[in-house]
Design an enzyme around this catalytic site. Structure first.
Site, short mmCIF file in Angstrom:
data_model
loop_
_atom_site.label_atom_id
_atom_site.label_comp_id
_atom_site.label_asym_id
_atom_site.label_seq_id
_atom_site.Cartn_x
_atom_site.Cartn_y
_atom_site.Cartn_z
CB SER A 653 -16.60 15.30 59.98
OG SER A 653 -15.96 16.32 59.52
CE LYS A 696 -12.84 14.33 57.72
NZ LYS A 696 -14.18 14.22 58.30
#
Lengths: 805, 281
Positions: A653, A696
């Site tokens: 990611s 996030k």
């Protein structure tokens, strides 16, 4: 340059409108089976239960927390209620082979009755046998037999004595037997007087003594036979008396169980055994024993007891059993022993049933992980299912590690459906590594870990909450609280369009919200109670996140939220610890110089990077070469690193962030530190979805909030992650106010434009990028590297002097 | 009149002859000694017949268990008899110790002389001596032979004694009447529960009979005993008394000179009597 627009609040959080519900609280809602969205699993269960062939046992696959056990058990219980209770089973003594107890099957409820009947029989025998043999009539008949034997013996000896007497001889009993001697005046002749007798007289005496000796020997030879006949007569009498005393007692039981031939066979054997051992039972006292177990070889009334293994007298329908501790012995049963004087003793009454016995004729639910965690439990379960019988053997017997006397009870036929519960990985591992698994567990019931979110399912979910609240005796939830729970369950599912199916998490949330409602004296659980439960649950485990956050704010961990830098970018990683997960902003940096086309992943080199992370980095090299160096070798040496990261890094990611940092170095353009980015990238520069997007975004947002929101800060996320957004309300509010932004990006060009403010640039008809664009700069840099490499090569080897790249 | 409370029997002698019934006789004797709180002496006679038998040149013994013949010798016979005596002594000792009876044991090879000597020192001789002959002498002959050699009271028993046996007494007004009553009273009284006592009186005429009954009643009252007193015709024999009495296997106590006993010894009816006979001297 067509800049990407930040997402509006509606995209950041999908609300559940309480007004769409037509109930005031969950009190108004009816119960529902907690199997929403599990139609496929239910169909599989229905099929698996319905099909009656060997090996059609079930494996319920699904993640932890969806309460598969409860769902499966409730499903089975409903189905089992319509069935007939299975037969009872018991163990009785095997009179022919004592170490192999005999298994008897009786209709449900009759094993207990049979045990009572046999206990009563024992009690009756205990009294009836001694009484029968204490009777005057019996003793008279025994005396008659003994006297008959004695008479026969005495008669024979008396006749011989009379014959001897007729010849002037006496038959005398000596210490060791009998002897014959001449008599004179009532006394045996003195040896001296005997010597004085005429020779003819002595010869006559000795001849007659010799003849009578022969006759005496003949009589004595017959005595053992007479004695045996006498003993046999007494035994026959004993049998007759015993049968009279015992027969009618056993006949009573026989009549009661005449529809069960195996029981009748057993009763016949028991009767024969009693008659054969009457001598031992004639005393009122049992042989000495330990805890009722006879220690001597003498038989005891205990051998006529009935050990009920399965008693379905109070079972309604078919049994549904869940075994929480599937030890080998708990599954297949065991034979207990007792120690006495250093020796282990046992008998059939110490045979204990296992869960397979109790579930026989019904359903057995087991946790696959627990079964595999117990030594030999899985092997024992498989053996029973393959053989379709339960054979009780201790592990010591199976592996011959102990040699004590034990029992080998007759196996009991097994007809049970086993439902194993386990997560997907376990299921695939078992299927891959155990060849028996596929034969024994042919039906798979897959449980979903999330269900679709929609108007219909929201209402069903509300009913589910109502059901759980009632089942847990919790306060009802008002509809705003229901809506908040649904929103949170979407967050737990990490998808605005899904709801978690993890009933365990849901139930925990309801319990905790109920606690706070009680704390606030609310009669119903309100939205604020749910909010409080969610917030305080996070707070309870928020220590590590706070410490990391604090380190960032104190510049111990270097994360900029302002300014711009070349080759440095804010990436976002997720830390999962226990039941908590949170994001940590991480600075990713890149360096580049002339080289041979290698991109060094420092995480991998230091053995901190995982395989997926390495794959992401390798894609970067491919992307650079394909996009910028089609006609020349990629001649750079680049390195990427997660700064101040000291633990393992896994996942791809951050590959977009890594590529952006590298492009920034190659293009010589600064990246805005007000932004953070997450996403993976493919070889064509397309940005792909990642997990943990909400955490996030919130992780970077928290840092920015702490330092002050400037309105320039934000996070770039893959556009594919938009449906997953269920952000915290503070983030949504900041975004609505334009103080924080979430940009969805589809390509690396879009990301670079947002991060740098420069146009990325598309190739024109000549195949060239626009001057000044990021891509143009990157290509120029890489071209320069290639030229330098070529020149360097020519200078050092002399090859290709005339060639120009 | 003799003191009714005085214990007539204090010292008991039991005759043992190596017969199969010895164990039974020992059990009976220790039981009686225990009840009467008397001393018990065992007397084992090494049968002289056997020693003579062993001296004969053709003497052979046929084993009871193997029916095989083997030669006999006096020394071996002596050893065998000693072993037998030792075994009986051990049995005697065990039985007496179990009953808590004071005891002694003697072995002798001259039956008659020894019997005469020993019996003078004893109050009661218990015997069922059928000897070693397979063709044993009759009970009547045994009684006659025994009484000829002993001066004390004799207990002839056909088998074990029933612990609850009734006690019967035959009275005829002889000089031994009180002694007969004394023995019977001791037997009836020395039990966990007093045993039923029946007194049979036989007399020549009514007056003598009434006198005897009165005397017996007075004696029994003095001894604190209840008894059933029954009249028998003068010429009644012992069998008639046994059949008239209550309960099985009685112990019949009778004086040595009772006419019924004398008649019994002359006939073979004693062989069929089937009860324990206590002949009081």
């Amino acid at each position: 340059m067509a800049m990407v627009k930040p997402l509006g609040p509606a995209s950041l959080y999908r609300r559940c409108d309480p007004d769409k519900f037509d109930f005031a609280s969950t009190e108004d809602l009816e119960d529902i089976e907690p199997v929403i969205g599990q139609e496929r699993a239910m169909e599989a269960l229905d099929f698996g239960i319905g099909i009656h062939h060997g090996g059609y046992n079930l494996f319920a696959v699904g993640p932890f927390g969806i309460d598969k056990q409860m769902v499966v058990r409730r499903f089975l219980e409903v189905r089992a209620a319509g069935g007939d209770p299975p037969n009872d089973w018991c163990y009785v003594h095997n009179f022919a082979v004592p170490d192999r107890p005999r298994a008897l099957e009786l209709p449900a409820g009759r094993a207990r009755e049979f045990r009572r009947d046999m206990e009563q029989l024992i009690e009756d025998l205990r009294n009836a046998i001694p009484v029968a043999f204490e009777s005057g009539e019996y003793h008279a008949r025994v005396r008659e037999i003994e006297e008959s034997y004695k008479d026969t013996r005495e008669k024979a000896l008396t006749e011989l004595a009379a014959e001897a007497d007729a010849h002037g001889l006496a038959l005398v009993r000596t210490p060791g037997g009998f002897a014959l001697a001449p008599v004179k005046d009532g006394e045996i002749l003195d040896p001296e007087e005997y010597e004085k007798l005429p020779e003819a007289e002595r010869q006559r005496i000795e001849r007659e003594v010799a003849e009578l000796h022969d006759k005496l020997a003949t009589v004595l030879h017959q005595m053992p036979k007479w004695q045996r006949e006498s003993r046999n007569s007494i035994k026959a009498l004993d049998r007759e008396v015993g049968l009279y005393a015992v027969g009618h007692l056993i006949d009573e039981i026989r009549r009661k169980y005449e529809d069960l031939p195996p029981v009748l066979d057993y009763l016949d054997a028991a009767q024969t055994d009693v008659i054969e051992h009457l001598q031992e039972f004639r005393s009122h006292e049992e042989p000495a024993g330990l805890f009722g177990i006879a220690l001597s070889e003498k038989p005891s009334f205990r051998r006529y007891q009935v050990n009920v293994m399965v008693d379905n007298s109070e079972t309604a329908g078919m049994p549904v059993i869940y075994e929480d501790t599937p030890l080998y012995q708990n599954l297949v049963g065991r034979v207990d022993h007792m120690t006495h004087m250093g020796a282990l003793v046992t008998d059939f009454t110490l045979v204990k049933p296992g869960v397979l016995h109790r579930a026989n004729g019904g359903y057995l639910v087991l946790d696959a992980r627990k079964v595999l965690g117990q030594p030999y439990a899985w092997e024992g379960l498989k053996r029973a299912l393959l053989a379709r019988e339960v054979r009780i053997q201790s592990l010591g017997q199976i592996f011959s590690v102990i040699s004590t006397v034990s029992l080998d009870p007759e196996p009991i036929p097994l007809d049970v459906k086993v439902v194993l519960l386990g997560e997907r990985l376990l299921y695939y591992l078992m299927r891959a590594y155990d060849p028996d698994f596929s034969d024994l567990f042919k039906v798979t019931a897959e449980f979903e870990h999330e269900i679709d979110r929609g108007a219909d399912n929201d209402l069903l979910y509300a009913r589910l909450l109502a059901t759980l609240a009632r089942r847990e005796s919790l306060r009802p939830l008002d509809r705003a609280a229901v809506a908040r729970v649904i929103e949170h369950c979407a967050r737990l599912a990490e998808d605005a369009e899904k709801l978690t199916a993890r009933l365990q998490d849901l139930t925990d949330l309801l319990r905790e919200a109920d606690y706070w409602a009680r704390d606030s004296s609310h009669e119903r659980v309100a939205r604020e109670d749910v909010e409080k439960a969610i917030a305080l649950r996070i707070r309870r485990t928020d220590g590590l996140r706070k410490r990391i956050h604090e380190n960032i704010l104190r510049d111990i961990v270097m994360i900029d939220t302002d300014g711009a830098r070349i080759g440095e970018i804010n990436a976002l990683s997720v830390i999962e610890l226990g039941d908590q997960s949170f994001a940590q902003p991480v600075r990713v940096t890149a360096n580049a110089r002339l080289g041979e086309g290698e991109i060094v992943d420092i995480e991998r080199e230091s053995e901190l990077g995982g395989a997926i992370h390495s794959k992401g980095v390798m894609i970067l090299g491919s992307y650079l070469a394909a996009r910028y160096c089609l006609d020349r070798p990629l001649s750079l040496s680049a390195s990427l690193v997660f700064e101040q990261s000291y633990g393992p890094v896994e996942g791809d990611s951050a590959s977009v962030a890594e590529l952006c940092a590298l492009l920034s170095v190659l293009a010589g353009v600064e990246i805005r530190q007000t932004l953070a980015i997450t996403g993976s990238v493919n070889q064509h520069g397309e940005v792909q979805a990642i997990g943990g997007v909400n955490e996030k975004i919130e992780g970077f947002f928290d840092v920015c909030v702490s330092r002050e929101l400037t309105g320039k800060q934000g996070v770039l996320i893959p556009a594919a992650n938009i449906p997953h957004l269920m952000l915290r309300q503070t983030v949504v509010n900041a975004a609505a106010q334009g103080r924080f932004h979430i940009w969805p990006v589809r390509s690396i060009d879009e990301a670079m434009e947002l991060l740098t403010g420069f146009e990325a640039g598309e190739r024109n008809a000549d195949g060239a990028f626009p001057d000044g664009s990021i891509n143009h700069r990157v290509e120029a840099c890489l071209r320069e590297f290639a030229d330098l490499r070529h020149e360097y090569g020519r200078l050092t080897t002399g090859i290709g002097e005339d060639a120009k790249p | 009149m003799r003191n009714p409370d005085a214990e007539v029997i204090r010292r008991i002698l039991v005759m043992l002859a190596g017969s199969p019934r010895d164990a039974q006789i020992i059990e009976t004797a220790t039981g009686i000694a225990q009840r009467l709180r008397a001393e018990l002496a065992g007397f084992f006679v090494e049968d002289p017949d056997l020693m003579r038998l062993a001296g004969l040149p053709f003497a052979r013994e046929i084993s009871l268990f193997s029916a095989t013949a083997r030669g006999l010798e006096p020394i071996a016979m002596r050893r065998a008899l000693r072993r037998e005596a030792d075994a009986i002594r051990r049995l005697f000792e065990q039985s007496a110790a179990k009953a808590g009876v004071s005891w002694s044991f003697e072995i002798n090879d001259d039956r008659q002389t020894a019997l005469l000597t020993v019996s003078t020192e004893r109050d009661l001789l218990i015997t069922a001596d059928t000897g070693r002959r397979l063709r044993a002498e009759s009970p009547a002959r045994l009684v006659r032979r025994t009484l000829a050699h002993v001066s004390c009271t004799v207990w002839f028993t056909p088998g074990t004694v029933n612990p609850a046996h009734p006690v019967m007494v035959m009275l005829d007004g002889s000089t031994r009447m009180h002694r007969v009553l004394g023995v019977a009273a001791q037997l009836a009284r020395n039990n966990a529960r007093p045993l039923p006592l029946t007194v049979f009186v036989s007399a020549a005429d009514e007056r003598q009979g009434e006198a005897l009954i009165g005397e017996a009643q007075a004696w029994l009252a003095g001894a604190g005993l209840d008894a059933q007193i029954l009249r028998l015709p003068e010429d009644s024999d012992i069998a008639a008394a046994v059949s008239a009495g209550a309960g099985p296997e009685p112990v019949l106590v009778v004086g040595r000179d009772h006419p019924a006993l004398r008649a019994l010894q002359r006939t073979d009816s004693m062989d069929r009597l089937g009860c324990t006979l206590v002949i009081v001297s």
